[in-house]
Design an enzyme around this catalytic site. Structure first.
Site, PDB file in Angstrom:
ATOM      1  CD  GLU A  31      60.112  12.854  -2.643  1.00  0.00           C
ATOM      2  OE1 GLU A  31      59.134  13.395  -2.090  1.00  0.00           O
ATOM      3  OE2 GLU A  31      60.620  11.786  -2.234  1.00  0.00           O
TER       4      GLU A  31
ATOM      5  CG  HIS B 117      58.847  12.797   1.267  1.00  0.00           C
ATOM      6  ND1 HIS B 117      58.002  12.591   0.202  1.00  0.00           N
ATOM      7  CD2 HIS B 117      58.082  12.708   2.373  1.00  0.00           C
ATOM      8  CE1 HIS B 117      56.762  12.396   0.644  1.00  0.00           C
ATOM      9  NE2 HIS B 117      56.789  12.463   1.961  1.00  0.00           N
TER      10      HIS B 117
ATOM     11  CB  CYS C  64      55.969   9.057   1.993  1.00  0.00           C
ATOM     12  SG  CYS C  64      55.127   9.873   3.377  1.00  0.00           S
TER      13      CYS C  64
END
Length: 245
Positions: A210, A208, A108
């Protein structure tokens, strides 16, 4: 992994604090890596190189908008309050990592740091471009989209030609930085990943990863690149010192 530096409340304390959501840490540890946190702090090229000398890869995490003056623009009314301390620290770390050819994964904000460091610019507010808030709904709710990945890129070798992703960004890459290629786009043409051909591993995604711990491919890729680089440096040291492998 770089971290935030924000006013934080825990128990009786309400203080400036460095922190990183645990999903980032869990993603790397599940992929077989060990995390060292790199909070914003007074920086210089020399300091960054000292820190990087003890690391095998760098992960630039998400966070607040980069100060627009770094890419020659005035701030948009919806831009975040600048975090010049974090900007300076991460730009020094990234420049040092590129100089050392350390593997880099940007997430990001991290993708935007890479693009701006290489002389690129950003769209400061995507609703002005696409007409709505589809890329950042607000309230901590991630949007979902499918992105197309450019053939014969490092990213394509990791995730394939298309990948479903989670989005939370109101800014994005505009003019590409020097030497970078755009390796993924949404259906409306917004750049969702950039990479640096010729480097050992420099991949940065606007989404993202994660937030989906069932898909660790990007994290496994940077951990593997870190292992390969560490082994290569160890072999180089043994050769220089005349020690048998």
């Amino acid at each position: 992994m770089t971290t935030y530096l924000e006013q934080s409340t825990t128990g009786v304390w309400d203080v400036p604090a460095s922190f990183l959501p645990n999903v980032y840490i869990e993603a790397i540890t599940r992929a077989g890596g060990t995390v060292v946190l790199l909070p914003p702090q007074p920086s210089s090229t020399a300091v960054a190189h000292r820190v990087l000398a003890g690391l095998d890869a760098l992960v630039l995490t998400g966070g607040k908008d980069i100060e627009s003056a770094r890419y020659g623009q005035t701030p948009h009314p919806d831009s975040d309050e600048p975090r010049p301390d974090r900007d300076a620290w991460e730009f020094d770390l990234l420049e040092g990592a590129l100089d050392r050819d350390l593997p880099v994964l940007g997430i990001c904000r991290g993708a935007q740091v890479l693009n701006v460091l290489r002389g690129g610019t950003l769209h400061q507010h995507l609703p002005d471009i696409v007409g709505d808030d589809r890329y950042q709904r607000g309230g901590g709710i991630f949007s979902q989209a499918e992105v197309s990945v450019q053939e014969e890129t490092a990213l394509a070798g990791i995730v394939g030609p298309r990948v479903a992703v989670k989005l939370y960004h109101h800014q994005a890459v505009d003019r590409l930085g020097d030497g970078l290629v755009a390796s993924a786009h949404t259906s409306d043409g917004i750049v969702e990943a950039v990479e640096l051909p010729g480097a050992s591993f420099v991949v940065a995604v606007q989404w993202h990863p994660e937030e989906d711990l069932d898909d660790l491919r990007l994290f496994e890729a940077v951990v593997e690149a870190a292992r390969v680089g560490a082994d290569r440096r160890a072999d180089d040291r043994r050769t220089t010192e005349g020690v048998p492998a």
